[in-house]
Structure formats: structure tokens, C-alpha cells
Design an enzyme around this catalytic site. Structure first.
Site, short mmCIF file in Angstrom:
data_model
loop_
_atom_site.label_atom_id
_atom_site.label_comp_id
_atom_site.label_asym_id
_atom_site.label_seq_id
_atom_site.Cartn_x
_atom_site.Cartn_y
_atom_site.Cartn_z
N HIS A 1 -5.81 143.30 11.83
CA HIS A 1 -7.18 142.78 11.81
C HIS A 1 -7.78 142.54 13.18
O HIS A 1 -8.87 141.96 13.27
CB HIS A 1 -7.25 141.45 11.04
N LYS B 1 -20.18 132.32 12.86
CA LYS B 1 -18.83 132.89 12.86
C LYS B 1 -18.01 132.05 13.82
O LYS B 1 -18.55 131.16 14.48
CB LYS B 1 -18.84 134.36 13.31
N ARG B 2 -16.69 132.30 13.90
CA ARG B 2 -15.88 131.59 14.88
C ARG B 2 -16.50 131.75 16.26
O ARG B 2 -17.07 132.80 16.59
CB ARG B 2 -14.45 132.17 14.89
N LYS C 1 -17.41 137.55 20.62
CA LYS C 1 -18.49 137.55 19.63
C LYS C 1 -19.85 137.23 20.27
O LYS C 1 -20.89 137.33 19.64
CB LYS C 1 -18.18 136.55 18.52
N THR D 1 -17.33 140.73 8.33
CA THR D 1 -17.66 140.75 6.91
C THR D 1 -18.92 139.92 6.67
O THR D 1 -19.66 140.17 5.71
CB THR D 1 -16.50 140.18 6.04
N LYS E 1 -22.46 140.38 4.20
CA LYS E 1 -23.09 139.35 3.35
C LYS E 1 -24.57 139.20 3.68
O LYS E 1 -25.41 139.07 2.79
CB LYS E 1 -22.37 138.01 3.53
C1 26W Z 1 -3.82 132.28 15.86
C2 26W Z 1 -3.27 133.60 15.50
C3 26W Z 1 -4.27 134.47 14.85
C4 26W Z 1 -4.66 135.62 15.47
C5 26W Z 1 -5.53 136.46 14.86
C6 26W Z 1 -4.79 134.16 13.62
C7 26W Z 1 -5.67 134.99 13.01
C8 26W Z 1 -6.04 136.16 13.61
C9 26W Z 1 -6.95 137.08 12.86
C10 26W Z 1 -6.46 138.50 13.05
C11 26W Z 1 -8.36 136.88 13.19
C12 26W Z 1 -9.31 137.41 12.14
O1 26W Z 1 -9.70 136.69 11.24
N1 26W Z 1 -9.74 138.67 12.27
C13 26W Z 1 -10.91 139.14 11.56
O2 26W Z 1 -10.53 139.79 10.36
C14 26W Z 1 -11.66 140.14 9.61
C15 26W Z 1 -11.19 140.70 8.29
O3 26W Z 1 -10.60 141.95 8.48
C16 26W Z 1 -12.54 141.11 10.36
O4 26W Z 1 -13.70 141.36 9.61
C17 26W Z 1 -12.93 140.53 11.71
O5 26W Z 1 -13.63 141.49 12.48
C18 26W Z 1 -11.70 140.08 12.46
O6 26W Z 1 -12.05 139.39 13.65
#
Ligand code: 26W
Length: 825
Positions: free
Chosen positions: A364, A557-558, A563, A665, A669
Site C-alpha cells: 500500500h 486525510k492523514r 500529501k 480512496t 468518495k
Molecule cells: C506505521 C506503519 C505503517 C506504515 C504504512 C502503517 C500503515 C501504513 C499504510 C501502508 C499506510 C496506508 O494507509 N496507505 C494507504 O493505503 C490506501 C489503501 O490502499 C491507499 O489508498 C493510500 O494511497 C495509501 O497511502
């Protein structure tokens, strides 16, 4: 419904009753549970009673679903994820069970607004952002597509933190969402497993066996996810840790209560929070324990069920798909091998074959700092047998590489599962790639970049392993539930009536209506009503008045540098300066709304939140602006806030540096709810623009190739400032303390960083961004044309349903194709 049933018979289940019967049954339930009349029952008691009523129905459906799957011996998918960002469940459950009308009547008869009852439910915020919300949308689609499916996760007691803002700065508080109990969960004490840590590995003849030093107890809490227009459900099984012995009785008797409870405390810590701060060794170890706990309990559960259903494990990969939602559950690889080999007597070769047949993995993010690795030392201490199996898998894989690329020693060194530079570490993404049969990215661009950059070596060795599955969102929550006004319009205007909820491609029928004056007016009216609802929320939360006629420009968003919320704020400041310089000009009124959380240890992201607040204070109180520009930061962003904000947006900000946002995503929406997008050529924005038509999209800035070129040439951010007096003025105002008069130096570091590094190329895209924003203003000035453009956007979004996404996974990755249901008309 069975014709022999008397629809008022009180022994019938709620969904079998007539609307009158169901209304009365709900009222009775509220009274029974709260001990006072429905009129006197507080809203929270109403919420719980309604949830309990739904839960009973859903439990019944779960049993039926599991029974029928067991009988048919169907293949199942198991979706392992550290995050499930479910939000509230009541409204969705009522819709799925056909109980909305009865609930509305019951609540109103007691003098309550249904919406007030629904709002008493706390959000299940068991996730961070995109990845967790995607998992929640997937469960909705899996249930709706009748795919035999389990989600597996952890039952976090505090989930994602609550964000508070003090003096413009973020602080974090635990989100105590289980304080009053969780009316949805079904505790299943009979479903429990032991999960070990530490200890040693002993040899028994040829075999190796792990003797853990400590053992925890895992029990299941089930959360039933209803499907839409089907009785089938998906099950989200969340694990809770407990010590194997609750307290040390001897220590307790000595009066040493702290030691008596130490084991209990240590076990329960696993379930406290999502992503503990990993800047300390204790935080890192806790995170690894969480990941292993999730994986071990889930695999033991699915293996036990598989044996009960099929009596043998040699067909595990044929009957069970196991999907890794990013690498957080990647310990699945050694744990599955261990269970099959050590506990169930399989050979290494047979176990590896089952593992590869069952496993698949989604990446992701391309951000190098988010690619997980774990120190070998830590695994040695906590999971010694797993480390052996990882070494064995590495030897097996490197043997394969050596045979196919015998002369490429550098390649062999690069693709090892163990990073040998500095402290030795296990690389979790390669581990997942090697042990899976498919690996996918989440948008076309992301999947291409994935095999061109971070996984290029693996793609050379295993070219057929990589593929793309573009993300989606569930139209049930993000359109039907969040936007009743637009939904009513769609029900009236689309040939299939209601059935766009399960056949979102029907939206394409709206295309000819983009020129229909009456439909345009209806679309504008629905939007205005949603904007009024948002204005009410902002007034309630912040005491701030926003104008529902202004252009509502949303960036939610985060908070992350890539971003580029900071680029948006630069643009806001430029606009502020322009309005102040010519207050008499004809400005298009605009409300810029931000929301999002920053990771607690991410100081720069927190500073950006602070800057947004500082700019908001100055802009919102400047009499020259006179309401033509407002800046709002809505605290504690989450699923429920998004459900109000997104339907109200005119403009969606999707402005990541090209090549950095895997998919997005939220972008989907917004467009689905009739917002225009201003965005970069990044992630799923690209596929959206192509589906909608590029002419109906505000695209700007450098694309991923140009970003790469700029960086290769040696990017010089200062050059853009020298060329652009507006940009110079914006940066000067921030750096000089114009927005932080009490602390002039607050943002000096931020501006210095932009001038000297600007890792995400804000300055390179600034001019193009401003120019695109000017086009937005022009179009919004012609409201009818604007409405036509938004209709093109809605019409183009049929592809971006998670029903399509899940079909794609099911067919191409999980090997369990989904029969298509015919549309109603
Ligand atoms: C703290 C460790 C960690 C690192 C990365 C936790 C979570 C992540 C994720 C990979 C971050 C995340 O939520 N990625 C997002 O995933 C979405 C679903 O596929 C995408 O639409 C977003 O672009 C992407 O940033």
C-alpha cells in the site's frame, strides 16, 4: 417471506415481522433493556437496544452463513489486517436488515430524532487511514458479493487516538470507545488459542520444536458485517489477549499487588493501542508482539476450521485464501510454515507449497520509511523458531536466484530476505513476496512503480507474481448512507431504481443528464442541503459560521508531507494576500476545510496543523476579507466526520507529489458525491480522470516522470521563488511571523526547509496549482456549468466500487470467482 408466517407474530425474528410489528418490538426492547419507558430512555440506551436487536439478527445470519459454507465445502478468503476502520455500524445494519423505517417510526414515536440516536454510537476507529478504511469497505463488499470470508484483526481497547487541539496544536488522548461496552461484539470464549513468545527451540530427531517461554491466551470477539440485499454476512474476528494465569496468587497474598498483576498487564497491553509509538525499544517490541499475536491466533483458527471441514491439510491452499493487508501480518509466512511442519507433521516442501498457494499480499505504499524490517536479534529473542524458518526460506529462495542468475552476485546480495547492512534485519516485504503466489499494488501507476522501483529485483526474478488491483469504496456507506439526498435523486433517475447500490456501473446512465437543466438544478439543491448540514456541524464543533453558498474546498486525510497540506496552505495565503490587496474585486467566496491526524511523533506534520490554525486565525478575523475566505480545521477526523464532510464538498484536494500516493480512496468518495477534483497525476486520480474524462478534472503539476527528472537534475527550489513574486511573498510572510506574531521564529525552520530541500516539490508545483485554482473559481462562478461537470464526475465513478475491486481479487488472486447478479431492470 414465507407465506404461512403471520407478520405480527411476536415469536418471529425482527426482520420477519411487519413494519408495525418491528416498530413495536424495537420499542419493547428499549423498555426491557433500559427499565424505563421509551420516551424516558436516554439516546444512548436507544442506540444500544437497537444495536442489540440488529446483533441478534446478524448472529443468526452468521450461523446460517457458516453452516452453509461448511456444508458446501466452499473456499474461503481470510483477510488479515492490523487495521479495520469500521466507523459506526447501526445505520448500515438497519439498512441491510430492512429495519430503517421501523427504527425511524419507533424513535419518532418516543420523541427522538433517528439521527440523534445514530450519533450516540462511538466510531470503531481501529485504523489509521486509507488502508484500514479499505479493509472495512472490503468486508462490506465480500458480504454483499456472498464471498465466504473472514476478516482477522485485533480488538484494540483504545484504537486510534482522539485528536484534541490546544492553541492550534494537536494533542492525543486515548479513545475510550469500549467504555460503555460494545453492543455489536459477540464474545466467543469457546474460540480460544494459545500464543507463545520467547523460549527456545529443541531438536527431536530430525525435527525441531519450539518451547515458548511464555504463553498468552487469545479469545475471539466477532463483529458481523451484513451484506446488502443478501442474508449472507462476513465475519470480522478480533482477538483479545489475556495472560494464561490471571494473577500471581502468591504475590497477591504477600501484598505485592504490582507483581501479582504484572502478567495480566503485560498481556492486555497487546490490545491497548494501534501502532504504539515505535521510537522506543519497548514500543517496537510491543508492535512485533501485536503482529505475531494477530497472525498466530488467526492461523490456528483457520486451520482448526479447515481440519473440521476437510479433515486434512494437504488441500489448505486450494480451500483457503489468506491475504496479507500490507506486511503487518507478514509473520504469517513463518507461522504457517511452523504450524504445518512442526505441529501438523508436513514436510518443508509440502508446507511451502501450501503456503504459496494460500498466500497473497498487497503493498500500500512506496514510501521507503514505511517498509517494515525487524531486527534479527529481536526475532531471536521473541520468535526463535520463526527465525530459523525465515533463514530456511531465504536459503531456498537464494538457491533459486543463483540457479537462474548464476553470474549476478550483486543481485543475489540485494534480494536476500536479510538486510546485512548494519544491524541485521529481516525484510518483511520480500518475505511476503517470496511466500505468496500474487503481489499487488493498489492503482495502475502504483503497481507500475512498485515493479520499476522498490520491488524491481523481485519482479525480474518472479515476473508473473506482480499485478494490479485498483482500489474502490463501498457505495452503500459512501453514497447510500452518507448522501440520502443524492441517493434519492439517483433512485429516481436511473433505470434500475435502487440497484446502483450493487451495480454502480449504472451511474454511467447519468452522462446525458449533464446537460439537463432540471437535473442540474436538483444536483445543486442536494449539494446545498449537504453543505448546510456541514455548516451546522462546524458551528456545533467550533462555533464558527461558514457560508453554505461559498465554494467548499476540502482537504481531509492523514497529515503527511507527501500529501502536501502545506502546498494548500501556501495557496490559501496567496489568496489571502490577493484579496487583502484588492478587497473591492469580485472574489469567489471560498471555505477551505482541513481535517486529519498527525502521527504523535511526526513533528513536522504537527507543525503543519499549527500553521493551518495560525493562518485560520488571521484570515478569519481580518475585516478586509469579509467572509470571502474562511479557513477551518475540524478536529478529530474519522469515518463519521467524513460521512458529513464528503457529501458537502464542492472541491476535493488530491494534491500529493506525483508518484507518492499509492491510490487514495477519499478521492473516489468525493467524486462519487459530486465534488470536482483538483489533483496531481498520481495514484488513482489518473484512472478516475480517465474514467470521467480529463476535461472534467482539474489536473495540474509535474507528473511522476517529470518529478523523477527534476530530482535527477538536482532540484533547486529557490529557482522557483526567484521566478515567482507571489510565492516569495507567501514564504516571506510565514517566515517573518505574520501568522505567529507571538513567536516569530515558529515557522522559520519550515520555510528554510522548503527553500533548501523541499523533498516533495511544493515550490515546483506552486504556480501550476494557483493557475488550476483560478480555473476552479471561474467555473464555480457559472453554477449551472459547474453542476454539469459534477454530473460527469458522478457518472464516471461506476468502476470505483469495492464490488469491482473484490471481484478482481476473487477472480485473479484468490481463485474464487464470484457469480454476477443480474441488475433488476
Ligand atoms: C506505521 C506503519 C505503517 C506504515 C504504512 C502503517 C500503515 C501504513 C499504510 C501502508 C499506510 C496506508 O494507509 N496507505 C494507504 O493505503 C490506501 C489503501 O490502499 C491507499 O489508498 C493510500 O494511497 C495509501 O497511502
Amino acid at each position: 417471506m414465507d407465506e404461512q408466517l403471520n407478520p405480527n407474530d411476536p415469536t418471529l425474528t425482527l426482520t420477519e415481522l411487519s413494519e408495525d410489528g418491528a416498530t413495536q418490538a424495537l420499542l419493547d426492547r428499549v423498555e426491557r433493556e433500559s427499565g424505563v419507558t421509551p420516551k424516558r430512555s436516554p439516546l444512548s440506551a436507544w442506540m444500544r437496544a437497537a444495536a442489540h436487536a440488529c446483533r441478534a439478527e446478524l448472529a443468526e445470519r452468521m450461523n446460517q452463513t457458516l453452516r452453509s459454507d461448511r456444508k458446501s465445502g466452499a473456499k474461503r478468503v481470510h483477510y488479515l489486517s492490523m487495521e479495520f476502520l469500521m466507523g459506526r455500524a447501526l445505520s448500515n445494519a438497519l439498512a441491510a436488515l430492512g429495519l430503517e423505517a421501523a427504527f425511524k417510526r419507533a424513535a419518532e414515536s418516543a420523541g427522538h430524532q433517528p439521527r440523534d440516536v445514530l450519533e450516540r454510537e462511538p466510531d470503531a476507529a481501529l485504523g489509521n487511514g486509507g488502508l484500514g478504511r479499505l479493509a472495512a469497505c472490503f468486508l462490506d463488499s465480500m458480504a454483499t458479493l456472498e464471498l465466504p470470508s473472514f476478516g482477522y484483526g485485533l480488538r484494540y481497547e483504545y484504537g486510534m487516538f482522539d485528536q484534541h487541539i490546544h492553541d492550534g496544536a494537536q494533542t492525543e488522548e486515548p479513545s475510550d470507545w469500549l467504555r460503555d461496552g460494545n453492543p455489536w461484539e459477540l464474545h466467543r470464549p469457546e474460540i480460544h488459542f494459545r500464543v507463545g513468545f520467547g523460549g527456545r527451540v529443541v531438536s527431536e530427531g530430525q525435527d525441531r520444536r519450539w518451547e515458548p517461554g511464555e504463553t498468552l491466551h487469545a479469545t475471539a470477539y466477532d463483529f458481523v458485517v451484513p451484506g446488502y440485499a443478501t442474508r449472507r454476512v462476513a465475519v470480522l474476528r478480533l482477538w483479545q489477549a489475556a495472560p494464561s494465569r490471571p494473577i500471581d496468587f502468591a504475590a497477591f497474598s504477600r501484598g505485592d499487588y504490582a507483581s501479582a498483576g504484572a502478567a495480566k498487564q503485560a498481556a492486555e497491553t497487546i490490545n491497548w493501542v494501534l501502532y504504539p509509538d515505535d521510537s522506543t525499544p519497548a514500543g517496537r517490541e510491543l508492535r512485533l508482539r501485536q503482529e505475531y499475536f494477530l497472525v498466530s491466533a488467526s492461523l490456528q483458527d483457520l486451520i482448526a476450521r479447515h481440519i473440521a471441514d476437510h479433515g486434512r491439510l494437504t488441500n489448505l491452499g486450494e480451500k483457503a485464501a489468506i491475504h496479507l493487508n500490507d506486511t503487518h501480518p507478514a509473520l504469517t509466512v513463518p507461522e504457517l510454515l511452523r504450524l504445518l511442519i512442526d505441529e501438523h507433521g508436513m514436510t518443508w516442501e509440502a508446507a511451502l507449497e501450501q503456503c504459496q498457494r494460500a498466500l497473497s499480499y498487497t503493498n500500500h505504499t512506496l514510501m521507503p520509511e514505511a517498509l517494515e524490517t525487524w531486527p534479527v536479534r529481536m526475532l531471536e529473542d521473541l520468535l526463535p523458531r520463526h527465525l530459523e524458518l525465515i533463514y530456511q526460506l531465504n536459503a531456498h529462495f537464494l538457491g533459486h536466484v543463483t540457479r537462474h542468475f548464476p553470474d549476478d552476485n550483486e543481485l543475489i546480495a540485494r534480494v536476500s530476505l536479510i538486510d546485512e547492512q548494519g544491524e541485521r534485519r529481516v525484510r518483511m516485504a520480500p518475505l511476503s513476496i517470496v511466500a505468496s503466489h500474487q503481489v499487488n499494488g493498489v492503482s495502475k501507476l502504483h503497481s507500475d512503480l512498485m515493479v520499476e522501483t522498490i520491488f524491481a529485483d523481485y519482479a525480474q526474478i518472479l515476473p508473473r507474481r506482480f499485478c494490479n488491483v485498483t482500489n474502490g469504496v463501498t457505495p452503500r456507506r459512501w453514497l447510500a448512507q452518507a448522501n440520502p439526498e443524492l441517493s434519492t435523486l439517483l433512485d429516481r433517475r436511473l433505470a434500475g431504481g435502487h440497484d446502483w447500490r450493487t451495480h454502480l456501473e449504472r451511474l454511467a446512465e447519468l452522462r446525458p443528464l449533464a446537460d439537463d437543466a432540471e437535473f442540474r438544478a436538483e444536483i445543486l439543491a442536494a449539494k446545498l442541503s449537504n453543505k448546510q448540514r456541514l455548516a451546522e456541524l462546524v458551528r456545533r464543533e467550533l462555533g464558527l459560521i461558514i457560508d453554505p453558498d461559498s465554494l467548499i474546498d476540502v482537504h481531509i486525510k492523514r497529515i503527511h508531507e507527501y500529501k502536501r497540506q502545506l502546498l494548500n496552505i501556501l495557496q490559501v495565503i496567496a489568496r489571502y494576500q490577493a484579496i487583502s490587496a484588492a478587497p473591492e474585486a469580485d472574489w469567489q467566496p471560498r471555505t477551505v476545510l482541513f481535517a486529519g491526524k498527525a502521527a504523535s511523533a511526526y513533528h513536522k506534520a504537527k507543525l503543519i496543523i499549527r500553521l493551518i490554525h495560525d493562518v485560520a486565525r488571521v484570515v478569519n478575523s481580518d475585516p478586509r476579507i469579509d467572509g470571502r475566505l474562511r479557513v477551518v480545521f475540524l478536529p478529530n477526523y474519522g469515518v463519521s466526520a467524513a460521512e458529513v464532510i464528503i457529501p458537502a464538498a464542492d472541491l476535493s484536494e488530491q494534491i500529493s507529489t506525483a508518484g507518492t500516493e499509492a491510490s487514495g480512496t477519499g478521492n473516489m468518495k468525493f467524486a462519487m458525491n459530486g465534488a470536482m477534483t483538483i489533483g496531481t497525476w498520481d495514484g488513482a486520480n489518473i484512472e478516475m480522470a480517465e474514467a470521467v474524462g480529463r476535461d472534467h478534472f482539474f489536473i495540474f503539476g509535474h507528473d511522476a516522470d517529470e518529478v523523477r527528472e527534476l530530482r535527477n537534475e538536482g532540484y533547486n527550489p529557490r529557482a522557483y521563488v526567484e521566478d515567482n513574486p507571489r510565492l516569495f511573498k507567501v514564504l516571506e510572510a510565514i517566515a517573518s511571523g505574520a501568522f505567529s506574531p507571538a513567536d516569530h521564529a515558529r515557522y522559520r525552520g519550515l520555510v528554510d526547509n522548503l527553500l533548501n530541500r523541499d523533498s516533495y516539490l511544493l515550490l515546483a508545483d506552486f504556480a501550476a496549482y494557483l493557475e488550476a485554482q483560478a480555473r476552479v473559481d471561474m467555473l464555480f462562478g457559472q453554477r449551472e456549468r459547474w453542476a454539469g461537470e459534477t454530473i460527469h464526475n458522478i457518472a464516471g465513478m461506476g468502476y470505483f466500487s469495492t464490488d469491482r475491486t473484490i471481484r478482481d481479487y476473487a477472480e485473479n488472486i484468490w481463485g474464487m470467482p464470484v457469480p454476477t447478479r443480474e441488475p433488476d431492470a
